[in-house]
Design a protein around this motif. Sequence first.
Motif, PDB file in Angstrom:
ATOM      1  N   PHE A  97       0.855  -1.200   0.000  1.00 52.94           N
ATOM      2  CA  PHE A  97       0.000   0.000   0.000  1.00 52.94           C
ATOM      3  C   PHE A  97       0.889   1.247   0.000  1.00 52.94           C
ATOM      4  CE2 PHE A  97      -2.484  -3.215   2.320  1.00 52.94           C
ATOM      5  CZ  PHE A  97      -3.737  -3.095   1.734  1.00 52.94           C
ATOM      6  N   SER A  98       0.280   2.392  -0.301  1.00 50.03           N
ATOM      7  CA  SER A  98       1.003   3.661  -0.129  1.00 50.03           C
ATOM      8  C   SER A  98       0.360   4.496   0.966  1.00 50.03           C
ATOM      9  CB  SER A  98       1.052   4.451  -1.441  1.00 50.03           C
ATOM     10  OG  SER A  98       2.022   3.865  -2.282  1.00 50.03           O
ATOM     11  N   HIS A  99      -0.400   3.837   1.810  1.00 44.47           N
ATOM     12  CA  HIS A  99      -1.102   4.534   2.890  1.00 44.47           C
ATOM     13  C   HIS A  99      -1.460   3.483   3.934  1.00 44.47           C
ATOM     14  CE1 HIS A  99      -2.937   7.991   4.470  1.00 44.47           C
ATOM     15  NE2 HIS A  99      -4.041   8.080   3.754  1.00 44.47           N
ATOM     16  N   GLY A 100      -1.438   3.885   5.214  1.00 44.37           N
ATOM     17  CA  GLY A 100      -1.840   2.926   6.241  1.00 44.37           C
ATOM     18  C   GLY A 100      -3.357   2.828   6.393  1.00 44.37           C
ATOM     19  N   PHE A 101      -4.092   3.589   5.633  1.00 43.89           N
ATOM     20  CA  PHE A 101      -5.535   3.787   5.797  1.00 43.89           C
ATOM     21  C   PHE A 101      -6.334   2.474   5.865  1.00 43.89           C
ATOM     22  CE2 PHE A 101      -9.813   4.851   4.608  1.00 43.89           C
ATOM     23  CZ  PHE A 101     -10.021   6.185   4.942  1.00 43.89           C
ATOM     24  N   SER A 102      -6.235   1.680   4.786  1.00 42.04           N
ATOM     25  CA  SER A 102      -7.120   0.512   4.652  1.00 42.04           C
ATOM     26  C   SER A 102      -6.930  -0.487   5.780  1.00 42.04           C
ATOM     27  CB  SER A 102      -6.860  -0.184   3.316  1.00 42.04           C
ATOM     28  OG  SER A 102      -7.415   0.585   2.281  1.00 42.04           O
ATOM     29  N   VAL A 103      -5.680  -0.656   6.195  1.00 42.66           N
ATOM     30  CA  VAL A 103      -5.384  -1.668   7.207  1.00 42.66           C
ATOM     31  C   VAL A 103      -5.686  -1.141   8.610  1.00 42.66           C
ATOM     32  CG1 VAL A 103      -3.426  -2.842   8.281  1.00 42.66           C
ATOM     33  CG2 VAL A 103      -3.714  -2.936   5.805  1.00 42.66           C
ATOM     34  N   ILE A 104      -5.342   0.100   8.854  1.00 42.32           N
ATOM     35  CA  ILE A 104      -5.515   0.647  10.211  1.00 42.32           C
ATOM     36  C   ILE A 104      -6.993   0.900  10.535  1.00 42.32           C
ATOM     37  CG2 ILE A 104      -5.053   2.695  11.653  1.00 42.32           C
ATOM     38  CD1 ILE A 104      -2.772   0.512  11.398  1.00 42.32           C
ATOM     39  N   PHE A 105      -7.745   1.339   9.547  1.00 46.47           N
ATOM     40  CA  PHE A 105      -9.175   1.567   9.802  1.00 46.47           C
ATOM     41  C   PHE A 105      -9.984   0.347   9.351  1.00 46.47           C
ATOM     42  CE2 PHE A 105      -7.439   5.962   9.459  1.00 46.47           C
ATOM     43  CZ  PHE A 105      -7.657   6.327  10.782  1.00 46.47           C
ATOM     44  N   LYS A 106      -9.456  -0.835   9.668  1.00 50.96           N
ATOM     45  CA  LYS A 106     -10.091  -2.065   9.156  1.00 50.96           C
ATOM     46  C   LYS A 106     -11.494  -2.277   9.708  1.00 50.96           C
ATOM     47  CE  LYS A 106      -7.401  -5.160  12.170  1.00 50.96           C
ATOM     48  NZ  LYS A 106      -6.359  -4.182  12.569  1.00 50.96           N
ATOM     49  N   ASP A 107     -11.801  -1.665  10.865  1.00 47.07           N
ATOM     50  CA  ASP A 107     -13.175  -1.770  11.375  1.00 47.07           C
ATOM     51  C   ASP A 107     -14.156  -1.189  10.358  1.00 47.07           C
ATOM     52  OD1 ASP A 107     -12.106  -2.774  13.590  1.00 47.07           O
ATOM     53  OD2 ASP A 107     -12.492  -1.038  14.895  1.00 47.07           O
ATOM     54  N   GLN A 108     -13.689  -0.169   9.648  1.00 48.41           N
ATOM     55  CA  GLN A 108     -14.557   0.460   8.642  1.00 48.41           C
ATOM     56  C   GLN A 108     -14.347  -0.126   7.245  1.00 48.41           C
ATOM     57  OE1 GLN A 108     -14.845   4.810   8.855  1.00 48.41           O
ATOM     58  NE2 GLN A 108     -13.604   4.773  10.704  1.00 48.41           N
ATOM     59  N   THR A 109     -13.086  -0.446   6.920  1.00 51.55           N
ATOM     60  CA  THR A 109     -12.797  -0.870   5.539  1.00 51.55           C
ATOM     61  C   THR A 109     -13.032  -2.365   5.327  1.00 51.55           C
ATOM     62  OG1 THR A 109     -10.478  -1.402   5.993  1.00 51.55           O
ATOM     63  CG2 THR A 109     -10.964   0.868   5.339  1.00 51.55           C
ATOM     64  N   LYS A 110     -12.978  -3.105   6.447  1.00 51.04           N
ATOM     65  CA  LYS A 110     -13.101  -4.591   6.393  1.00 51.04           C
ATOM     66  C   LYS A 110     -11.926  -5.216   5.629  1.00 51.04           C
ATOM     67  CE  LYS A 110     -17.150  -4.099   8.321  1.00 51.04           C
ATOM     68  NZ  LYS A 110     -16.953  -3.619   9.688  1.00 51.04           N
ATOM     69  N   ILE A 111     -10.829  -4.487   5.538  1.00 53.32           N
ATOM     70  CA  ILE A 111      -9.660  -5.050   4.845  1.00 53.32           C
ATOM     71  C   ILE A 111      -8.757  -5.732   5.860  1.00 53.32           C
ATOM     72  CG2 ILE A 111      -7.578  -4.476   3.526  1.00 53.32           C
ATOM     73  CD1 ILE A 111      -9.206  -2.448   1.991  1.00 53.32           C
ATOM     74  N   GLN A 112      -8.759  -7.042   5.812  1.00 50.37           N
ATOM     75  CA  GLN A 112      -7.950  -7.856   6.714  1.00 50.37           C
ATOM     76  C   GLN A 112      -7.055  -8.718   5.826  1.00 50.37           C
ATOM     77  OE1 GLN A 112      -8.556  -8.252  10.518  1.00 50.37           O
ATOM     78  NE2 GLN A 112      -6.439  -8.751   9.942  1.00 50.37           N
ATOM     79  N   PRO A 113      -5.779  -8.320   5.656  1.00 51.55           N
ATOM     80  CA  PRO A 113      -4.931  -9.071   4.719  1.00 51.55           C
ATOM     81  C   PRO A 113      -4.796 -10.531   5.141  1.00 51.55           C
ATOM     82  CG  PRO A 113      -3.861  -7.034   5.412  1.00 51.55           C
ATOM     83  CD  PRO A 113      -5.079  -7.188   6.262  1.00 51.55           C
ATOM     84  N   PRO A 114      -4.669 -11.428   4.147  1.00 57.73           N
ATOM     85  CA  PRO A 114      -4.457 -12.833   4.496  1.00 57.73           C
ATOM     86  C   PRO A 114      -3.209 -12.975   5.356  1.00 57.73           C
ATOM     87  CG  PRO A 114      -4.617 -12.519   2.106  1.00 57.73           C
ATOM     88  CD  PRO A 114      -4.672 -11.174   2.714  1.00 57.73           C
ATOM     89  N   LYS A 115      -3.181 -14.014   6.183  1.00 54.83           N
ATOM     90  CA  LYS A 115      -2.084 -14.192   7.154  1.00 54.83           C
ATOM     91  C   LYS A 115      -0.782 -14.646   6.494  1.00 54.83           C
ATOM     92  CE  LYS A 115      -3.854 -13.455  11.371  1.00 54.83           C
ATOM     93  NZ  LYS A 115      -4.080 -12.027  11.107  1.00 54.83           N
ATOM     94  N   ASP A 116      -0.872 -15.185   5.256  1.00 53.53           N
ATOM     95  CA  ASP A 116       0.319 -15.804   4.663  1.00 53.53           C
ATOM     96  C   ASP A 116       0.999 -14.942   3.600  1.00 53.53           C
ATOM     97  OD1 ASP A 116      -1.774 -15.988   2.938  1.00 53.53           O
ATOM     98  OD2 ASP A 116      -1.698 -18.166   2.655  1.00 53.53           O
ATOM     99  N   VAL A 117       0.800 -13.629   3.676  1.00 54.43           N
ATOM    100  CA  VAL A 117       1.508 -12.754   2.722  1.00 54.43           C
ATOM    101  C   VAL A 117       2.205 -11.625   3.485  1.00 54.43           C
ATOM    102  CG1 VAL A 117      -0.162 -13.204   0.858  1.00 54.43           C
ATOM    103  CG2 VAL A 117      -0.456 -11.190   2.309  1.00 54.43           C
ATOM    104  N   ASP A 118       3.320 -11.169   2.920  1.00 54.29           N
ATOM    105  CA  ASP A 118       3.961  -9.974   3.475  1.00 54.29           C
ATOM    106  C   ASP A 118       3.071  -8.775   3.172  1.00 54.29           C
ATOM    107  OD1 ASP A 118       6.117 -11.480   4.225  1.00 54.29           O
ATOM    108  OD2 ASP A 118       7.427 -10.828   2.579  1.00 54.29           O
ATOM    109  N   VAL A 119       2.936  -7.889   4.156  1.00 45.58           N
ATOM    110  CA  VAL A 119       2.145  -6.672   3.938  1.00 45.58           C
ATOM    111  C   VAL A 119       3.027  -5.470   4.284  1.00 45.58           C
ATOM    112  CG1 VAL A 119       0.036  -5.404   4.516  1.00 45.58           C
ATOM    113  CG2 VAL A 119       0.034  -7.912   4.562  1.00 45.58           C
TER     114      VAL A 119
END
Length: 404
Positions: free
Chosen positions: A176-198
């Motif tokens: 990503f180029s922003h922490g937005f999607s991951v940090i506000f995951k309560d709103q974005t519902k973006i939860q990266p899979p556990k088996d990839v580098d993020v």
Amino acid sequence: MSFRNSSRMAMKALRTIGSRRLATRNISVMSRNVAASTTRFAPRMTAPMVQTRGMRVMDFAGTKENVWERNDWPREKLVDYFKNDTLAIIGYGSQGHGQGLNARDQGLNVVVGVRKDGASWKQAIEDGWVPGKTLFPVEEAISKGTIIMNLLSDAAQTETWPQIAPHITKGKTLYFSHGFSVIFKDQTKIQPPKDVDVILVAPKGSGRTVRTLFKEGRGINSSFAVYQDVTGKAQEKAIGLAVAVGSGFIYQTTFKKEVVSDLVGERGCLMGGINGLFLAQYQVLRERGHSPAEAFNETVEEATQSLYPLIGKYGLDYMFAACSTTARRGAIDWTNRFLEANKKVLNDLYDNVENGNEAKRSLAYNSAPNYRELYDKELEEIRNLEIWKAGETVRSLRPEFNKH
Ligand SMILES: NC(=O)C1=CN([C@@H]2O[C@H](COP(=O)(O)OP(=O)(O)OC[C@H]3O[C@@H](n4cnc5c(N)ncnc54)[C@H](OP(=O)(O)O)[C@@H]3O)[C@@H](O)[C@H]2O)C=CC1
Ligand SMILES: CC[C@](O)(C(C)=O)C(=O)O
Ligand SMILES: [Mg+2]
Ligand SMILES: [Mg+2]
């Protein structure tokens, strides 16, 4: 030597800086020149305290921070490091364009993924991406990529995640180029899979500047962060990618710190705050009987054409020293009034960023199907404000637009 001459020489010296080594040599020449009239305002350089391979610990006004630089990633090393990878740039707005073209120019395998026949699709074709070869619809590009660089708008990242997520399979890297999607995951519902580098690489500037600085042989400052390290290589990969997309110096952060500082910065000093301050001063001058040209010159034109570039090049003290003693006295005396007024607003802003209110507003507004038209309307209103209309005329008088 007069102050004008010495500062001109200093500017010239800075323009010729092409590399850190050259800068170190020039800085002493430049300091001597400036010192002739403004001894205490000569530009200073801080030497790296520790130099391990690829990383420097620098002293930032008493706080030590790690900095990486692109000189440690020459093009051959980049190409070799990413030889088995395909960078899938998803989204082709300001950043997709800047980062994608830079990585392509560095010789990496890059494909672009955007909605077919949308505005970005057309722009990508204009920039030389070829449908079916290097330009694909989003899901197809993701399936071809090993490093998925999500550069859709933050709202679109949320909207498209259900379609994108199944393609982020084990072994891929999510960028990503922003922490937005991951940090506000309560709103974005973006939860990266556990088996990839993020990872995150956030250029600290517009994607347009990411591109222009790269073409000038310079690089933009960027932050990087690792959210999930499955391979043990996430950090190294992030730094390599930061260089690949056009970063010069790369600073370490976390997803949380990046998104909070970014949202505060753009709403504050970088965009919203400066807009508010410009407007306030312009309105007061106009309401007190000054002409549009005078109010604009004293608010925006002098700031952007004369004083702010001096801050950018040498710091605030240098700019103050270049102004009259009358100006300095008043500026120093009035600083605290502005500081106190603005700190209240900025603390309020920080709270609203941290508690997710700003993310909520941004997601709601930017998810509207007609978000582009809504912005166009607001920007049109700004463009038509008297201050910016007056600005158009002031700018038209600059020599570059007025050759006769
Ligand atoms: N702008 C900047 O300079 C900076 C941005 N960032 C971050 O980088 C990321 C990208 O930002 P930026 O480059 O500004 O991009 P934009 O926010 O301008 O997003 C543009 C892209 O999103 C696509 N898009 C929008 N809505 C949808 C949708 N519903 N479905 C599919 N695609 C959609 C657009 O495609 P289409 O043309 O088809 O609509 C376009 O390709 C963000 O996370 C941002 O915060 C970080 C640093 C600076
Ligand atoms: C200042 C705006 C920004 O944060 C940026 C160019 O860095 C953005 O989101 O575009
Ligand atoms: Mg930013
Ligand atoms: Mg931003």
